[in-house]
Design a protein around this motif. Structure first.
Motif, PDB file in Angstrom:
ATOM      1  N   ARG A  90      -2.193   6.315 -24.133  1.00 63.09           N
ATOM      2  CA  ARG A  90      -0.906   5.606 -24.102  1.00 63.09           C
ATOM      3  C   ARG A  90      -0.637   4.820 -25.371  1.00 63.09           C
ATOM      4  O   ARG A  90       0.502   4.734 -25.831  1.00 63.09           O
ATOM      5  N   LEU A  91      -1.696   4.278 -25.967  1.00 63.60           N
ATOM      6  CA  LEU A  91      -1.498   3.585 -27.242  1.00 63.60           C
ATOM      7  C   LEU A  91      -1.029   4.576 -28.311  1.00 63.60           C
ATOM      8  O   LEU A  91      -0.112   4.281 -29.082  1.00 63.60           O
ATOM      9  N   TRP A  92      -1.634   5.746 -28.331  1.00 58.99           N
ATOM     10  CA  TRP A  92      -1.215   6.740 -29.323  1.00 58.99           C
ATOM     11  C   TRP A  92       0.229   7.170 -29.064  1.00 58.99           C
ATOM     12  O   TRP A  92       0.994   7.397 -30.013  1.00 58.99           O
ATOM     13  N   GLY A 125       1.288  -4.299 -31.815  1.00 59.23           N
ATOM     14  CA  GLY A 125       1.726  -5.548 -31.187  1.00 59.23           C
ATOM     15  C   GLY A 125       1.319  -5.656 -29.735  1.00 59.23           C
ATOM     16  O   GLY A 125       2.032  -6.241 -28.921  1.00 59.23           O
ATOM     17  N   PHE A 126       0.187  -5.087 -29.381  1.00 56.53           N
ATOM     18  CA  PHE A 126      -0.346  -5.168 -28.023  1.00 56.53           C
ATOM     19  C   PHE A 126       0.672  -4.768 -26.959  1.00 56.53           C
ATOM     20  O   PHE A 126       1.034  -5.571 -26.098  1.00 56.53           O
ATOM     21  N   PRO A 127       1.152  -3.555 -27.042  1.00 54.86           N
ATOM     22  CA  PRO A 127       2.185  -3.107 -26.097  1.00 54.86           C
ATOM     23  C   PRO A 127       1.642  -3.074 -24.668  1.00 54.86           C
ATOM     24  O   PRO A 127       0.463  -2.824 -24.452  1.00 54.86           O
ATOM     25  N   GLN A 128       2.521  -3.323 -23.718  1.00 51.76           N
ATOM     26  CA  GLN A 128       2.118  -3.341 -22.307  1.00 51.76           C
ATOM     27  C   GLN A 128       2.349  -1.994 -21.622  1.00 51.76           C
ATOM     28  O   GLN A 128       1.687  -1.670 -20.652  1.00 51.76           O
ATOM     29  N   VAL A 129       3.333  -1.257 -22.119  1.00 52.25           N
ATOM     30  CA  VAL A 129       3.639   0.036 -21.491  1.00 52.25           C
ATOM     31  C   VAL A 129       3.846   1.113 -22.550  1.00 52.25           C
ATOM     32  O   VAL A 129       4.163   0.821 -23.703  1.00 52.25           O
ATOM     33  N   ASP A 130       3.655   2.343 -22.146  1.00 56.25           N
ATOM     34  CA  ASP A 130       3.856   3.461 -23.074  1.00 56.25           C
ATOM     35  C   ASP A 130       5.322   3.913 -23.023  1.00 56.25           C
ATOM     36  O   ASP A 130       6.116   3.349 -22.271  1.00 56.25           O
TER      37      ASP A 130
END
Lengths: 218, 218
Positions: free
Chosen positions: A78-80, A119-124
DNA sequence: ACAAATTTTTAGCTTTGTCTAAAATTAAAT
DNA sequence: ATTTAATTTTAGACAAAGCTAAAAATTTGT
């Protein structure tokens, strides 16, 4: 941990919908596009390695360790996906295949730095939550925009009514799948909404709000 | 093309120093940390696939197609290295291992977008040139700073004199391996240089310039 | 409850990439 | 030039991950 093992872990995880459910050999085979006999072989191996619980004829589930492993893979995937969309301007529907490859890259430092870079995302981009480094995350659920409480925000993931007029309307109002929507205000009287989408405030009728699905994390 | 095939192609390419040289089975085995018999098997396969020219007992070289493949892998490797250093703040000496994995990701779109995202860099963090999409690139050579012509720029890749006083001097003047250096002016009289490094103009004595290696692309 | 249908496992084979040990070729040395 | 040394290839085996076909266990239907 081999690539193939990781793929099986992920498949078992997804079939169990994140809960630690026991899933059938056949289900895994279908999900992985492989044969049940191959699945039997692999779950035996995963079981020996302490990643899965397997009883012949009784299906397979993940151990604690297997769960952690699955979450780490999901986190990377999900980060990618966020990276591809936010930094490389991929569209939300073309990231999956590439992320499927990138999720196997082994480097804890890389993942941590990527997380920070984004930025430390919470959702993809599909609205699904990104597990934290320690493996915790909020579950996402799909709701009609109409049902989303004021103040919550989510990602547009689907339509209930897929008729051309409705789709055309969305297009004209620049509402697309993958867009992030924040519910600002609900009008009691007619059920219409004021929302923020791509930086703009927009008014949405009850009828529209009843036909648009958002994915929100609570 | 499998992961292993790509690794062999790359090894043959690097052993041939980019020229299309014939390299020995033993050399490849050593480079790949594997056994000569394994190399023989693989080069046969590469040969059948049209990637390499192989004559028993006579060594192996890359075909045109093999060369292109090698360059594409090198391009990906070096672009990812730039990404890791520029965007994720990795240091220049810790990127290789991760890039070694990332170079195998298959997506032309990903590579193109990454290239653009990075501003179409010409060299990687070690001063080695990044092949273009079509496979062209300038060769890099290592030169003493003293020998670098005015106007050229390169990346600091090593020292000739590795004595503590010299290293301390570099440290004090904030000159580190991986830094990009532009030669602004040469003083005929004493051989001293004016250079630009990390945005600052610095004066460098002939003695220093005689002990610092740069990698430059001509 | 028991036969039929479905699911799952086992057994044996294939491919990929590796290895060891032995044979073959090439290079070196006197 | 012939023996010795080094390099390279072949032959045969092995582990991983998959497949097919047949056997075993479970579930279902009546």
């Amino acid at each position: 941990m081999t690539l193939s093992e990781e793929d099986y872990i992920k498949a078992i995880y997804h079939l169990g919908k994140g809960e630690n459910t026991t899933v059938s050999t056949n289900a895994v085979a279908e999900q992985m596009d492989t044969k049940p006999s191959s699945v039997t072989d692999m779950v035996k191996k995963l079981s020996e390695k302490g990643l899965a619980n397997y009883k012949p004829y009784k299906g397979v589930s993940l151990t604690e360790y297997g769960q952690k492993t699955a979450l780490s893979i999901v986190r990377k995937h999900r980060l990618w996906e966020v990276f591809l969309v936010e930094k490389l301007d991929f569209s939300w529907d073309e990231v999956h295949e590439v992320a499927e490859q990138l999720e196997h890259i082994k480097s804890e430092k890389l993942v941590d730095r990527l997380d920070r870079h984004l930025g430390f995302p919470q959702v993809d981009p599909h609205g699904d939550p990104i597990p934290s480094k320690s493996g915790t995350f909020k579950k996402a659920i799909k709701k009609l925009l109409k049902e989303v409480p004021v103040g919550a925000n989510g990602i547009c993931v689907g339509v209930k009514d897929s008729s051309p007029p409705f789709l055309k309307f969305l297009d004209k109002n620049k509402i697309a799948l993958g867009d992030s929507i924040l519910v600002l205000e609900k009008e009691e009287f007619d059920g219409s909404l004021r929302i923020r989408i791509k930086g703009n405030e927009v008014h949405i009728s009850d009828q529209i709000a009843s036909n648009l699905y958002l994915k929100i994390t609570e």
